[in-house]
Scaffold this motif. Structure first.
Motif, PDB file in Angstrom:
ATOM      1  N   LEU A   1       0.809  -1.214   0.000  1.00 50.97           N
ATOM      2  CA  LEU A   1       0.000   0.000   0.000  1.00 50.97           C
ATOM      3  C   LEU A   1       0.845   1.268   0.000  1.00 50.97           C
ATOM      4  CD1 LEU A   1      -2.926   0.776  -0.053  1.00 50.97           C
ATOM      5  CD2 LEU A   1      -2.931   0.921   2.412  1.00 50.97           C
TER       6      LEU A   1
ATOM      7  N   LEU B   1       0.909  10.194 -11.307  1.00 44.94           N
ATOM      8  CA  LEU B   1      -0.370  10.804 -11.669  1.00 44.94           C
ATOM      9  C   LEU B   1      -0.213  12.306 -11.874  1.00 44.94           C
ATOM     10  CD1 LEU B   1      -3.342  10.265 -12.118  1.00 44.94           C
ATOM     11  CD2 LEU B   1      -3.713  10.547  -9.675  1.00 44.94           C
TER      12      LEU B   1
ATOM     13  N   LEU C   1     -11.087  -6.711   1.947  1.00 44.09           N
ATOM     14  CA  LEU C   1     -11.224  -5.284   1.688  1.00 44.09           C
ATOM     15  C   LEU C   1     -10.714  -4.952   0.295  1.00 44.09           C
ATOM     16  CD1 LEU C   1      -9.415  -2.396   1.826  1.00 44.09           C
ATOM     17  CD2 LEU C   1     -11.812  -2.431   2.417  1.00 44.09           C
TER      18      LEU C   1
ATOM     19  N   ILE D   1     -14.128   0.576  -7.098  1.00 47.80           N
ATOM     20  CA  ILE D   1     -13.369   1.547  -7.891  1.00 47.80           C
ATOM     21  C   ILE D   1     -13.359   1.161  -9.366  1.00 47.80           C
ATOM     22  CG2 ILE D   1     -11.151   2.726  -8.143  1.00 47.80           C
ATOM     23  CD1 ILE D   1     -10.636   2.312  -5.219  1.00 47.80           C
TER      24      ILE D   1
ATOM     25  N   GLY E   1      -9.062  13.106 -16.945  1.00 51.95           N
ATOM     26  CA  GLY E   1      -8.190  13.109 -15.771  1.00 51.95           C
ATOM     27  C   GLY E   1      -8.794  12.325 -14.613  1.00 51.95           C
ATOM     28  N   PHE E   2     -10.115  12.489 -14.411  1.00 53.98           N
ATOM     29  CA  PHE E   2     -10.758  11.743 -13.317  1.00 53.98           C
ATOM     30  C   PHE E   2     -10.619  10.250 -13.536  1.00 53.98           C
ATOM     31  CE2 PHE E   2     -12.058  15.506 -11.574  1.00 53.98           C
ATOM     32  CZ  PHE E   2     -12.964  16.228 -12.329  1.00 53.98           C
TER      33      PHE E   2
ATOM     34  N   SER F   1      -7.124   9.097 -12.829  1.00 54.39           N
ATOM     35  CA  SER F   1      -6.886   9.011 -11.386  1.00 54.39           C
ATOM     36  C   SER F   1      -7.485   7.746 -10.802  1.00 54.39           C
ATOM     37  CB  SER F   1      -7.501  10.214 -10.677  1.00 54.39           C
ATOM     38  OG  SER F   1      -7.064  11.414 -11.251  1.00 54.39           O
ATOM     39  N   ALA F   2      -8.730   7.481 -11.158  1.00 54.14           N
ATOM     40  CA  ALA F   2      -9.367   6.281 -10.616  1.00 54.14           C
ATOM     41  C   ALA F   2      -8.655   5.030 -11.112  1.00 54.14           C
ATOM     42  CB  ALA F   2     -10.840   6.245 -11.005  1.00 54.14           C
TER      43      ALA F   2
ATOM     44  N   ALA G   1      -5.830   4.517  -8.963  1.00 57.18           N
ATOM     45  CA  ALA G   1      -6.265   4.077  -7.634  1.00 57.18           C
ATOM     46  C   ALA G   1      -6.657   2.608  -7.628  1.00 57.18           C
ATOM     47  CB  ALA G   1      -7.437   4.933  -7.163  1.00 57.18           C
TER      48      ALA G   1
ATOM     49  N   LEU H   1      -4.233  -0.112  -6.504  1.00 55.26           N
ATOM     50  CA  LEU H   1      -3.806  -0.265  -5.110  1.00 55.26           C
ATOM     51  C   LEU H   1      -4.347  -1.560  -4.498  1.00 55.26           C
ATOM     52  CD1 LEU H   1      -4.182   3.412  -3.846  1.00 55.26           C
ATOM     53  CD2 LEU H   1      -2.054   2.145  -4.187  1.00 55.26           C
TER      54      LEU H   1
ATOM     55  N   TRP I   1     -16.577   7.288  -1.755  1.00 52.90           N
ATOM     56  CA  TRP I   1     -15.783   7.315  -2.984  1.00 52.90           C
ATOM     57  C   TRP I   1     -16.696   7.413  -4.208  1.00 52.90           C
ATOM     58  CZ3 TRP I   1     -16.242   4.098  -7.098  1.00 52.90           C
ATOM     59  CH2 TRP I   1     -15.372   4.364  -8.171  1.00 52.90           C
TER      60      TRP I   1
ATOM     61  N   PHE J   1     -16.845  10.294  -7.010  1.00 56.27           N
ATOM     62  CA  PHE J   1     -16.550  10.084  -8.424  1.00 56.27           C
ATOM     63  C   PHE J   1     -17.689  10.596  -9.298  1.00 56.27           C
ATOM     64  CE2 PHE J   1     -14.255   8.515 -11.889  1.00 56.27           C
ATOM     65  CZ  PHE J   1     -15.209   8.183 -12.826  1.00 56.27           C
TER      66      PHE J   1
ATOM     67  N   ILE K   1      -8.532   3.715   1.855  1.00 53.56           N
ATOM     68  CA  ILE K   1      -8.295   3.607   0.412  1.00 53.56           C
ATOM     69  C   ILE K   1      -9.194   4.581  -0.330  1.00 53.56           C
ATOM     70  CG2 ILE K   1      -8.560   2.095  -1.576  1.00 53.56           C
ATOM     71  CD1 ILE K   1      -7.298  -0.069  -0.184  1.00 53.56           C
TER      72      ILE K   1
ATOM     73  N   ILE L   1      -7.699   8.030  -0.215  1.00 51.78           N
ATOM     74  CA  ILE L   1      -6.569   8.152  -1.144  1.00 51.78           C
ATOM     75  C   ILE L   1      -7.092   8.302  -2.565  1.00 51.78           C
ATOM     76  CG2 ILE L   1      -4.592   6.948  -2.145  1.00 51.78           C
ATOM     77  CD1 ILE L   1      -4.220   5.575   0.567  1.00 51.78           C
ATOM     78  N   ALA L   2      -8.050   7.460  -2.939  1.00 54.33           N
ATOM     79  CA  ALA L   2      -8.601   7.527  -4.293  1.00 54.33           C
ATOM     80  C   ALA L   2      -9.274   8.870  -4.540  1.00 54.33           C
ATOM     81  CB  ALA L   2      -9.586   6.376  -4.518  1.00 54.33           C
TER      82      ALA L   2
ATOM     83  N   PHE M   1      -6.642  11.355  -5.251  1.00 58.49           N
ATOM     84  CA  PHE M   1      -6.207  11.174  -6.638  1.00 58.49           C
ATOM     85  C   PHE M   1      -7.207  11.848  -7.575  1.00 58.49           C
ATOM     86  CE2 PHE M   1      -2.838   8.863  -5.289  1.00 58.49           C
ATOM     87  CZ  PHE M   1      -2.565   7.609  -5.812  1.00 58.49           C
ATOM     88  N   GLN M   2      -8.496  11.599  -7.328  1.00 61.81           N
ATOM     89  CA  GLN M   2      -9.523  12.095  -8.232  1.00 61.81           C
ATOM     90  C   GLN M   2      -9.722  13.602  -8.126  1.00 61.81           C
ATOM     91  OE1 GLN M   2     -11.777   7.836  -8.066  1.00 61.81           O
ATOM     92  NE2 GLN M   2     -12.883   9.589  -7.277  1.00 61.81           N
TER      93      GLN M   2
END
Lengths: 322, 847, 103
Positions: A73, A84, B311, B319, B339-340, B343-344, B347, B350, C14, C18, C87, C90-91, C94-95
């Motif tokens: 992580l 990014l 998880l 996501i 861009g969104f 980013s996702a 993510a 991860l 999240w 989004f 998480i 964090i996402a 990022f977004q």
């Protein structure tokens, strides 16, 4: 057909052989990504190797949940965040709005060729061409990308990334070549049929050469004037009699069809058939005679009715249109 | 320290009564065997036991894998040389479309679903899936439809627009043949199959676990399948809508995707990829969950970081719904919007990383054995990590602008799919075969299978990264010489054939060693700790155990012996029929006894006629298709007719004197859950329709005409009244007054009439404005809302008929409200959907 | 039902972020330009709220997790809630970057 065709060359890989400022930074990013990705892969493989074969104390360390939090992580979050930010910044930079002074070319994707229209300062079409785009070096050129029928995609990898041509939309792509030369490309969105044979070439000139080229292209071909040479005149007759002008336009004659590529200066093009044949009298005659055998499904019918002599004449005529 | 709170009021002290002591009565085991007996003769077709259907299902999926693989060999032969004449252009275009479509729709999703069907009941300690006829129906529809779809190749009618079939290429103008319709309708029944399976799995995982198997002790595979099934429920509706809209455009000219008439080709891309991206995670998650199971078993140690892995799968599931436009980075969408998605997309890697490190940590904590499953697991990890890393590369927009639609992407997608699904699936086949077959597969042949597939895979796909950077686009039937593309292409072709030899050897291994449906199985060859390795008969386990750990066979001593001796729950069949236990979702406390139906032919005929409906529609045999459709509805009717019948005993003893009900209605019942999940699917279709409406408006706001000026109030009131009537109908029924059944039935039918009437007024109101479906994006979407509502009104009417018939045969009574409740839910949804549709189309943008 | 919302709370935030940030940019694209500064600031503001929500859920879950020791389902739920909120946050961060990076 063993002559190498002017245009897209695979080596060095064009994506990694940038020729302008819209491709250079992407190349840098690509190498950085490769480096990071290989490094991460090596780390993962080392961890796996230790897990499988390592000494007990090392394996015990990797076998705990801490490894998940750290390697799984924390480390990715840092690397991904940095990438990014870089990626988003570069995206914004590459998609900056064009300056009003930049030269504009409108390329329309057709099944399975490229209609190229050079725009004047007011944004109107000055003259048309096909399958080749000529640009001056050292300045961004704005490509207005449209589609006549289905979705195509305009991709000249040495100059930049690709942009789709979507019916009902006009997409903008800015490209710049730093050195004179030919830069090959190919349609990158499956458009049915001979999508595989839809290539294109971007030719970059010094500004002076470009101005001269543009002036020559805007006017009717000088070859039309020298129509006294016999095969050329005979060829012109074949062209008219066969009704080619219904689909093709030749500036300075009454051929004004818009369905197919403009042939006003076809003799000076580097390739035929959208980047798939070298351009000479022989290949042109073969194309006219039976383009279906070369590029199955393309919109031009075969002309079996033309005799060998007629084919030689009409191809001589067209080749004279430089 | 807090004591675990009871979820349902069940007293956990009661567990102490188990294992019971003393001998079980004579003949009890024989009775179980007789009730769960295997098929004879024609019964092989009507069988519904998951032990059979699971094997059939996996077999069919592997058949499609091999068929699609053969197509890829033909394609690679064509691409081995430039300007090769091995395949004609049109043939190649059909083959690459079919390769992708069959692999994604007929192999990958059904294969992992099949794995769930085969493994989940035994893994969870249940006797079967909660709706076994439903999964059997899903299987037969898929098999019949899938084979017919594949055969289109032999008639030159296979779709040729690529597996994601972008319009306008696939519109009637540019694809006038029925090839595209084969795809659109051909995957129609696969969509139904997938959703049926998903309903089964959600209910099975949450409601049919062995007592004591709390969420914390649930096998990781069950978690993976649960998340998989939830993702299907949310993602598949989008592709159902997309295919329906495209078929309407092709058949009737409703311009959803036609830019010239007010549609937009990008609408298809949004709808398709909203499904398409989660689809690949739908394919990956069960395989990853199987990996987590097998890594632990082969390394002989519990999975490290179980909770984090759970998880990670949940996070991946969520996501993955936010990345779809990374397939559209080159379409000219605004940079901030893409861009969104970039980013996702970063993510989403991860949680994948967490899973990979959990596997590595588990290997480190245990002692890995290099058996065939072990090799496939390790190989899969390697290949998947490589694929995931190239995925991070293409998540970066500027790089994707070069790599998109080139062979780099072909390389990436095969690495993640082969590493993330195919290799885990082969590991699973080798790992779990001993559970279903009297002989395990050969370790010697298995190693050859692995190394050939592993080497072949890298040789085939690693060069493709370079080929893409050399400028070769994807989906090309040939390429010009002297560009330098010849060498990597030839290498890729050699690799593909090497991979195929590996698969061939696997086929040989299966023929030589796979012996299913026999009296014994090969046993716990890999010494795994899961419940599926308990000795089982067709009735699953002799008794349903109490689970106290994640690895019962490792950590609960004497479990196998006690289960086999009938010392736990349900050692017999108290109602004399097929049953299993329903337990609560969080703590798995026993709630009631679920009766499982016996096999009968109706679901098979329903599958035949469902497949027939879609296929006949494709070949434009409209009357035959309509007849087939009616027959399908009739078969479903008959299938459901025997449900919700009176029970002999209201409660039964499920072991050690514990009594539970034999009938359940309301939010605790499995039927309620199934209906609610179905309505979530319908609701998602509605949401995506609303998106389509707003999207097309945003593209052509000036084309929108004013809605009908009158009718909104009355329509909304009628729908609201229908909702009230449904509510009242259910309340009246359970109030159990003397005339309750009549009144409840009347109210239900009244609600139907109100909803139908409201719909009719809405439809005629729009018709009167002069708007037609062909004329604009507004026309197409508004009339689609109306058609979809009409479909619901129609199916509600069929359900109303069902209710009426039940009333007339005296089946409507207060003690058994389940059918009434479920139909009430459906009708309430219909009214609610109508209300939302009318408000949206008439108030936005208004005017 | 409540338990499920607790476990999935971070992920739901999240999802809201989004959908919200994409919708804001899309509405901006119809009304002005997608990267119009006003609309980007709206997106940024909305994102900050979502980050705060995620962080709040995170700390809430940490606290409930400590109290839940001994009850294994509650422990699982709290871990899912905690890590999920982590998480998700964090996402979400990022977004949020596209609203500010590159301008």
């Amino acid at each position: 057909m063993t002559e190498p065709i002017d245009g897209l060359q695979g080596w060095p890989p064009p994506v990694l052989d940038p020729a302008g400022p819209f491709a250079g930074p992407v190349n840098t990013l690509s190498w950085a990504l490769f480096g990071i990705v290989i490094a991460v892969f090596v780390v993962v493989m080392i961890a796996l190797g230790i897990a499988l074969f390592g000494p007990r104390s090392w394996r015990r360390r990797i076998g705990g949940e801490k490894v998940l939090w750290g390697l799984g992580l924390a480390f990715p979050v840092v690397v991904l965040s940095a990438l990014l930010v870089w990626g988003l910044g570069l995206t914004a930079q590459l998609s900056e709005d064009p300056d009003p002074s930049e030269m504009r070319v409108r390329v329309t994707g057709e099944m399975w060729w490229w209609r190229v229209a050079y725009l004047d300062a007011q944004g109107n079409e000055a003259f048309q061409d096909a399958n080749e785009v000529h640009i001056p070096v050292g300045q961004p050129v704005v490509f207005e990308l449209e589609a006549a029928d289905v979705i195509h995609s305009f991709w000249v990898p040495r100059l930049g990334g690709k942009m789709d041509m979507i019916p009902g939309r006009r997409n903008i792509l800015r490209l710049q070549a730093d050195e004179p030369g030919s830069y090959g490309g190919q349609c990158a969105e499956y458009c049915g049929g001979p999508h595989a044979l839809m290539g294109l070439i971007v030719v970059a000139h010094t500004p002076e050469d470009f101005a001269a080229w543009r002036a020559k292209q805007a006017a009717p071909s000088t070859g039309l004037v020298a129509a006294s040479a016999l095969p050329v005149a005979a060829g012109r007759q074949v062209f008219q009699a066969s009704g080619c002008g219904a689909c093709h336009a030749i500036n300075g004659t009454d051929a004004n069809g818009q369905a197919g590529p403009d042939l006003s200066h076809v003799g000076s093009r580097r390739t035929l058939g959208a980047g798939i044949l070298p351009n000479n009298q022989g290949t042109l005659a073969g194309w006219i005679s039976d383009s279906q055998a070369i590029k199955p499904g393309n919109r031009m019918p075969a002309y079996p009715v033309l005799t060998g002599q007629q084919l030689r004449d009409v191809s001589a005529y067209l080749e004279s249109l430089e | 320290m807090t004591e675990a709170k009871s979820e349902t009021g069940f007293d956990p002290e009661l567990y102490k009564r188990f294992p019971t002591s003393g001998e079980r009565p004579e003949g009890e085991l024989e009775k179980l065997e007789k009730i769960w007996c295997g098929p004879k003769g024609w019964e092989w077709i009507t069988v519904i036991n998951n032990n059979y259907v699971g094997v059939y299902y996996i077999g069919a999926a592997m058949l499609f894998f091999v068929l699609a693989g053969i197509l890829s060999l033909l394609m690679r032969t064509q691409l081995a040389l430039p300007l090769n004449g091995f395949l004609e252009q049109e043939t190649y275009n059909q083959l690459f479309t079919m390769h992708g479509t069959i692999m994604m729709f007929l192999f990958a999703v059904p294969a992992v679903e099949a794995l769930g069907v085969l493994l989940l009941p035994q893994m969870l300690g249940a006797r079967d899936l909660p709706f076994p006829r439903l999964s059997a129906y899903a299987f037969w529809a898929y098999l019949i439809g899938g084979l017919a779809f594949f055969c289109s190749i032999f008639f030159g009618l296979a779709p040729n627009g690529g597996w994601f079939m972008y319009p306008p290429l696939t519109s009637m103008t540019y694809s006038p043949g029925i090839n595209a319709d084969f795809w659109l309708l051909g995957i129609g029944f696969i969509e139904i199959s997938a959703i049926a399976g998903a309903i089964e799995i959600i209910v099975g995982v949450l409601k049919n676990r062995a007592p004591g198997m709390t969420l914390d002790k649930m096998p990781i595979f069950a978690w993976g399948m649960l998340i998989f099934a939830c993702m299907i429920i949310i993602a598949f509706p989008s592709v159902i809508l997309a295919t329906t809209l495209m078929e309407l455009e092709r058949a009737f000219g409703w311009p959803f995707f036609d830019a010239l008439k007010g549609g937009d080709p990008l609408l298809w891309q949004h709808l398709f990829w909203f499904f398409g991206h989660p689809e690949v995670y739908i394919i990956f998650l069960p395989a990853a969950a199987a990996m987590s199971t097998m890594v632990a078993a082969v390394a002989r140690t519990p999975l490290v970081g179980y909770r984090l892995v759970v998880l990670a799968m949940i996070a991946t599931g969520f996501i993955s719904f936010g990345v779809w436009s990374h397939h559209m980075f080159t379409t000219g969408m605004p940079s901030i919007s893409i861009g969104f998605f970039s980013s996702a997309s970063m993510a989403v890697s991860l949680p994948a990383g967490i899973q990979v490190f959990a596997w590595i940590a588990t290997v480190a904590a245990g002692k890995m054995r290099f058996s065939t499953p072990g090799l496939f697991v390790l190989g899969s990890l390697t290949v998947f990590v490589m694929g995931g890393l190239t995925g991070v590369m293409v998540a970066m927009v500027p790089f994707d602008w070069q790599a998109h639609d080139s062979y780099f992407i072909v390389a990436h997608l095969h690495y993640v799919l082969i590493g993330g699904m195919v290799f885990p699936f082969f590991a699973a086949i080798y790992f779990w075969t001993p559970m279903s077959s009297s002989r395990p597969l050969s370790e010697r042949l298995g190693k050859w299978v692995f190394w050939l597939m592993f080497a072949g895979m890298h040789i085939a796909f690693l060069p493709m990264h370079l080929t893409g950077l050399m400028g070769m686009p994807r989906r090309v039937y040939t390429y010009l010489p002297d560009r330098g593309w010849e060498i990597p292409n030839m290498i890729s072709t050699v690799g593909a054939f090497l991979f195929a030899v590996g698969v061939l050897i696997w086929i040989v291994d299966m023929i030589r060693n796979f012996r299913p449906f026999g009296p014994r199985d090969a046993g716990n060859v890999f010494d795994s700790g899961g419940l599926e390795w308990l000795p089982t008969g067709l009735y699953s386990t002799r008794s349903i155990p109490i689970v106290t750990t994640r690895y019962p066979l490792w950590e609960q001593p004497n479990l196998a012996r006690d289960v086999e001796a009938g010392r736990y729950f349900l050692p017999d069949a108290p109602t004399g029929d097929r049953e299993t236990l329903v337990t609560s979702p969080l703590n798995a406390e026993p709630q009631y006894l679920q009766r499982i139906p016996r096999p009968s032919g109706w679901h098979v005929w329903a599958a035949v006629f469902t497949a027939g409906f879609f296929l006949l529609l494709t070949i434009q045999a409209y009357w035959a298709s309509a007849v087939s459709g009616v027959l399908a509805v009739y078969c479903v009717f008959m299938w459901g007719w025997l449900l919700d019948r009176p029970r002999i005993q209201p409660t039964v003893d499920i072991g050690a004197g514990i009594q539970v009900p034999t009938y359940m209605s309301g939010p605790r019942s499995h039927g309620w859950w199934a209906m609610v999940i179905t309505l979530v699917v319908a609701g998602m279709i509605l949401v995506m329709t609303a998106f389509s409406y707003v999207f097309l408006w945003s593209r052509n706001p000036l084309d929108w005409i004013a809605p009908p000026q009158t009718g909104l109030i009355i329509i909304a009131t009628m729908y609201a009244a229908a909702l009230v009537a449904v509510r009242a109908s259910n309340a009246v029924l359970v109030a159990d007054r003397p005339r309750s059944p009549q009144l409840a039935t009347a109210l239900m039918l009244g609600a139907l009439a109100l909803a139908a009437g409201a719909w009719w007024i809405d439809l005629t109101g729009w018709w009167a404005t002069g708007l037609t479906p062909q004329v604009s994006g507004q026309g197409a979407t508004v009339f689609y809302f109306l058609s979809w509502q009409g479909f619901f009104v129609g199916t509600s009417a069929i359900m109303g008929l069902f209710v009426l018939l039940r009333f007339l045969t005296g089946q409507v009574e207060a003690k058994r409200p389940a059918t009434f409740e479920l139909i009430g839910l459906y009708l309430a949804y219909t009214a609610g959907q109508g209300l939302i549709s009318v408000l949206l189309t008439r108030l936005f943008p208004g005017g | 039902m409540q338990r499920w919302f607790y476990m999935l709370g971070g992920m739901l935030v999240w999802a809201v972020h989004f959908v919200g940030v994409y919708a804001i940019a899309s509405i901006g694209d119809v009304v002005a330009r997608a990267d119009d500064p006003t609309w980007r600031m709206i997106g940024l503001g909305f994102s900050v709220l979502c980050v705060l929500a995620g962080v709040t859920l995170f700390f809430q879950a940490v606290r409930r997790g400590r109290a839940a020791a001994g009850d294994e389902v509650a422990t699982l739920a709290s871990l899912l809630a905690t890590a999920g909120a982590g998480i998700a946050t964090i996402a979400i961060i990022f977004q949020t970057l596209p609203t500010v990076v590159g301008y």
